[in-house]
Enzyme design. Sequence first.
Site, PDB file in Angstrom:
ATOM      1  N   HIS A  42      33.433  41.193  30.952  1.00 25.93           N
ATOM      2  CA  HIS A  42      32.811  39.702  30.721  1.00 25.93           C
ATOM      3  C   HIS A  42      31.754  40.095  29.743  1.00 25.93           C
ATOM      4  O   HIS A  42      30.564  39.645  30.133  1.00 25.93           O
ATOM      5  CB  HIS A  42      32.476  39.074  32.110  1.00 25.93           C
ATOM      6  CG  HIS A  42      33.410  38.786  32.908  1.00 25.93           C
ATOM      7  ND1 HIS A  42      34.624  37.882  32.577  1.00 25.93           N
ATOM      8  CD2 HIS A  42      34.014  39.386  34.112  1.00 25.93           C
ATOM      9  CE1 HIS A  42      35.506  37.719  33.530  1.00 25.93           C
ATOM     10  NE2 HIS A  42      34.924  38.711  34.550  1.00 25.93           N
ATOM     11  N   GLU A 128      40.799  40.906  41.414  1.00 27.52           N
ATOM     12  CA  GLU A 128      40.979  42.243  42.552  1.00 27.52           C
ATOM     13  C   GLU A 128      41.849  41.970  43.818  1.00 27.52           C
ATOM     14  O   GLU A 128      42.671  42.793  44.046  1.00 27.52           O
ATOM     15  CB  GLU A 128      39.791  42.871  42.422  1.00 27.52           C
ATOM     16  CG  GLU A 128      39.697  44.270  43.163  1.00 27.52           C
ATOM     17  CD  GLU A 128      38.423  44.661  43.870  1.00 27.52           C
ATOM     18  OE1 GLU A 128      37.694  44.813  43.080  1.00 27.52           O
ATOM     19  OE2 GLU A 128      38.409  45.000  44.960  1.00 27.52           O
ATOM     20  N   THR A 166      36.229  45.480  46.543  1.00 31.11           N
ATOM     21  CA  THR A 166      35.218  46.651  46.324  1.00 31.11           C
ATOM     22  C   THR A 166      33.856  46.081  46.051  1.00 31.11           C
ATOM     23  O   THR A 166      32.809  46.772  46.205  1.00 31.11           O
ATOM     24  CB  THR A 166      35.451  47.273  44.908  1.00 31.11           C
ATOM     25  OG1 THR A 166      35.630  46.416  43.778  1.00 31.11           O
ATOM     26  CG2 THR A 166      36.829  48.199  45.083  1.00 31.11           C
TER      27      THR A 166
HETATM   28  S1  SF4 Z   1      33.499  51.473  39.706  1.00 36.92           S
HETATM   29 FE1  SF4 Z   1      33.237  49.978  41.218  1.00 36.92          FE
HETATM   30  S2  SF4 Z   1      32.297  48.254  40.378  1.00 36.92           S
HETATM   31 FE2  SF4 Z   1      33.191  49.624  38.639  1.00 36.92          FE
HETATM   32  S3  SF4 Z   1      35.452  48.714  38.375  1.00 36.92           S
HETATM   33 FE3  SF4 Z   1      35.415  50.420  40.065  1.00 36.92          FE
HETATM   34  S4  SF4 Z   1      35.163  49.558  41.973  1.00 36.92           S
HETATM   35 FE4  SF4 Z   1      34.692  48.048  40.293  1.00 36.92          FE
END
Ligand code: SF4
Length: 283
Positions: A42, A128, A166
């Site tokens: 973004h 996601e 996540t």
């Molecule tokens: S490291 Fe963590 S915040 Fe970054 S894309 Fe992967 S899951 Fe998402």
Amino acid sequence: MQVELAEHAGFCFGVNKAVEIVNSEAEKKSEYPIYTYGPIIHNEEVVASLEKKGVKAVDEDEALLCAPGTMILRSHGVAKETEDKLRATGFSIVDATCPFVKRIHNTVRKESENGGKIIIVGDDKHPEVVGIKGWCIGDPYIIKDIKDVDTIPYGKDEKITIVAQTTYNYNKFQEIVDYITKKGYYINVVNTICNATEERQKAARELACRADCMIVIGGAHSSNSHKLYEICKECCELTYFIQTLDDLHLELPKSVRLVGITAGASTPNNIIEEVQNYVRNEF
Ligand code: SF4
């Protein structure tokens, strides 16, 4: 005067990896078009600079109508059906799904293939979660809030695997898991929460508490960058929020000994470097 960059400033591991993949695809200078399935991050400047290198961000509806070429899946990941459809339409797929998200896809796939039921804790509209849902065999149950526990459609004797988006709040996730356990369900909990955001905020707070001045670099509409600004401002009165070096009109009192810098999740490294070099060289 010292200048210090906070640990974990800028891109997390997954986004960094995705941006590297896009850049390396662009360098191949293929004769076929290159797309990303949604903006890779973004940050409008990054998306515009990738477009100059020939990488176009397309949305879900546009994607299948584009002339076939390379389609890069971003760190959020996509549903299996989406990936299959893109392949069937003639796209060559480059998967830049964050490995932490891919691990969730593999878990829900394996468990649901073996007849287990799946619960995803997260926002059902978030890309996601839409992607994770699309790797389950059968429909998973989505819990957005603790009250949704009361309407779990599975029996107490069925094996249920629970995963989380996540970026879900860890304490809230734990509360939900405790409540489900209390209700007597047979659950297998896989904690899939990524702590990249928490680590970035923790490091920013630690540095702001030692610094005399803080500079937070982030997009105007980036909520995680504004949150970083608030955290730094709580500890360090002289905190600046900028998007790029052009916004920085730094006035430092003579007493300033340490200037701290941090950046939101969608701030590219070159902007962080530029700001760092400027402060080091000009003051
Ligand atoms: S490291 Fe963590 S915040 Fe970054 S894309 Fe992967 S899951 Fe998402």
